[in-house]
Design an enzyme around this catalytic site. Structure first.
Site, short mmCIF file in Angstrom:
data_model
loop_
_atom_site.label_atom_id
_atom_site.label_comp_id
_atom_site.label_asym_id
_atom_site.label_seq_id
_atom_site.Cartn_x
_atom_site.Cartn_y
_atom_site.Cartn_z
N SER A 45 0.82 -1.21 0.00
CA SER A 45 0.00 0.00 0.00
C SER A 45 0.85 1.26 0.00
O SER A 45 0.38 2.34 -0.35
CB SER A 45 -0.92 0.02 1.23
OG SER A 45 -1.83 -1.06 1.20
N GLY A 233 -4.08 -2.59 -1.31
CA GLY A 233 -3.12 -2.22 -2.34
C GLY A 233 -2.92 -0.72 -2.40
O GLY A 233 -3.55 0.03 -1.65
N GLY A 235 -2.48 3.31 -4.08
CA GLY A 235 -2.87 4.26 -5.10
C GLY A 235 -4.34 4.56 -5.24
O GLY A 235 -5.18 4.19 -4.42
N CYS A 260 -9.45 -2.32 2.23
CA CYS A 260 -8.67 -1.15 1.79
C CYS A 260 -8.91 -0.88 0.30
O CYS A 260 -9.99 -0.48 -0.08
CB CYS A 260 -7.20 -1.35 2.12
SG CYS A 260 -6.23 0.18 2.06
N LEU A 261 -7.92 -1.10 -0.57
CA LEU A 261 -8.15 -0.86 -2.00
C LEU A 261 -9.24 -1.79 -2.52
O LEU A 261 -10.04 -1.39 -3.37
CB LEU A 261 -6.86 -1.06 -2.79
CG LEU A 261 -6.97 -0.75 -4.28
CD1 LEU A 261 -7.33 0.70 -4.53
CD2 LEU A 261 -5.68 -1.11 -5.02
N HIS A 344 -7.52 -2.05 8.02
CA HIS A 344 -6.82 -3.33 7.92
C HIS A 344 -7.12 -4.20 9.13
O HIS A 344 -6.48 -4.07 10.17
CB HIS A 344 -5.31 -3.10 7.82
CG HIS A 344 -4.87 -2.58 6.49
ND1 HIS A 344 -4.35 -3.38 5.50
CD2 HIS A 344 -4.91 -1.32 5.98
CE1 HIS A 344 -4.06 -2.64 4.44
NE2 HIS A 344 -4.39 -1.38 4.71
N GLU A 346 -6.38 -7.23 9.51
CA GLU A 346 -5.39 -8.29 9.69
C GLU A 346 -4.31 -7.92 10.70
O GLU A 346 -3.41 -8.71 10.98
CB GLU A 346 -4.74 -8.67 8.35
CG GLU A 346 -3.80 -7.63 7.78
CD GLU A 346 -4.49 -6.53 7.01
OE1 GLU A 346 -3.80 -5.69 6.41
OE2 GLU A 346 -5.74 -6.51 6.99
#
Length: 369
Positions: A45, A233, A235, A260-261, A344, A346
């Site tokens: 990320s 990930g 961007g 997230c992404l 996140h 995790e």
């Protein structure tokens, strides 16, 4: 070794490189984590970023193979107030400086990290250049301003795997025999996946197959998975090519969990809009409210973009919100087996408050089987 830091707003700071000579151009951001610098450095990320750590002393625990979140380092530089040259941790196998130097990534210390953090909070993330070679203040600022930036780049294609692989016993293995064995079959779209996400899926008893980001939905469905995981990930999600169409085709066909992404790409598949946050959310202490239970979770985050709440369709329900700025942190489809979170769960490196989301994914697969 002396280094110059030039920001696009004209600011020039001096620093010292602790990882050798070189230059790094990127997007200047800050991270508020007190621990876990190895995890954030190896989190895809962070691709293309110059990461400023707000915690002042970095490097004291060294680096070890077990805490890697991918095969290498993704930010282009690490900026710290003070680097600790002599790590003291029984798990350490090398110093942070050696790790950065071996990867060709700049590490600089002696930086006024409070100043940089306040600038980013006020003006937002900005383009910057760090150099041990160009000692002309006007030049480093001019070059930073001329850089094209990250917003229009498809960073996923830089970090996604090239070929599919199986995740088993905490290591990537050839993709053979994915259909064999016990446990739910989960196909993971690799937009910049962290190893911790794969570890948790495996720990929950899943058989995990990781596929490249642009794998056609038809190929995934042909594998007859019990669920599809959309990874985190780097961007701008709007700049990622050949992905959203595949997510649309998977909706309603198989349970989907995005992080997230993956959450942002699922949102685009729903028809939502995304926007860039001023300073981004990066750290391991962000408070998020679960709107379904009323509980507050402390979360680990690493993102610069978010879903516009006003664009969420009626078929989708908001499930989590950020208590710092009220941005959308989670959602679920009201009819289809699909849900996602911006943060996140995790917890590498971060708190364990949101591990239940992986259990929810398991429950969706149980209900669909």
């Amino acid at each position: 070794m002396k280094a110059l830091i030039g920001l696009e707003d004209g600011t020039v700071l001096t620093a010292r490189s602790f990882s050798g000579s070189g230059e790094a151009m990127g997007e200047l951001v800050f991270n508020t984590s007190m621990t876990g610098y190895q995890e954030l450095l190896t989190d895809p990320s962070g691709a293309g970023q110059l990461v400023t750590m707000t915690y002042p002393l970095i490097g004291n625990s060294g680096v070890n193979p077990e805490d890697m979140e991918s095969a290498g380092i993704h930010p282009r530089a690490l900026l710290v107030r003070e680097y600790q040259r002599w790590p003291s941790n029984y798990r350490a196998t090398e110093s942070l400086a050696d790790f950065l130097q071996r990867s060709g990534v700049l590490g600089v210390e002696g930086v006024d990290t409070r100043l940089l953090t306040r600038k980013i909070r006020t003006a937002g993330t900005m383009k910057a250049l760090i150099s041990t070679e160009d000692m002309d203040p006007d030049s480093v600022v001019r070059r930073a301003r001329a850089w094209s930036g990250l917003d229009e780049r498809d960073l996923v294609k830089q970090v996604s795997c090239v070929t599919r692989y199986r995740w088993q016993d905490d290591v990537p293995l050839p993709a053979d025999h994915f259909a064999e064995g016990a446990g739910y079959k989960v196909v993971v779209y690799d937009y910049g996946v962290k190893y911790a996400q794969l570890r948790l899926l495996a720990r929950k008893g899943c058989r995990v197959l990781v596929v490249p980001a642009d794998t056609p939905a038809e190929e995934v469905l042909a594998l007859q998975p019990d669920g599809v995981f959309l990874s985190s990930g780097p961007g701008n999600p709007a700049a990622v090519h050949n992905v959203v169409g595949n997510v649309k085709k998977l909706l309603g066909q198989v349970p989907i969990f995005g992080i997230c992404l993956g959450h942002l790409l699922l949102g685009l598949a729903y028809g939502c809009r995304t926007y860039k946050l001023k300073a981004g959310h990066r750290g391991s202490n962000h408070p998020v409210k679960n709107l379904l239970t009323g509980r507050v979770e402390i979360t680990s985050q690493s993102h610069g973009f978010c879903i516009d709440t006003a664009s969420v369709p009626a078929s989708v329900e908001a499930t989590h919100t950020n208590l710092n700025d009220n941005s959308l942190e989670g959602m679920r489809h009201r009819e289809l087996p699909a849900f996602s979170v911006q943060y996140h769960p995790e917890f590498a490196s971060g708190p364990h408050d949101a591990e239940y989301l992986f259990d929810r994914f398991i429950q969706l697969m149980e209900q669909a089987s």
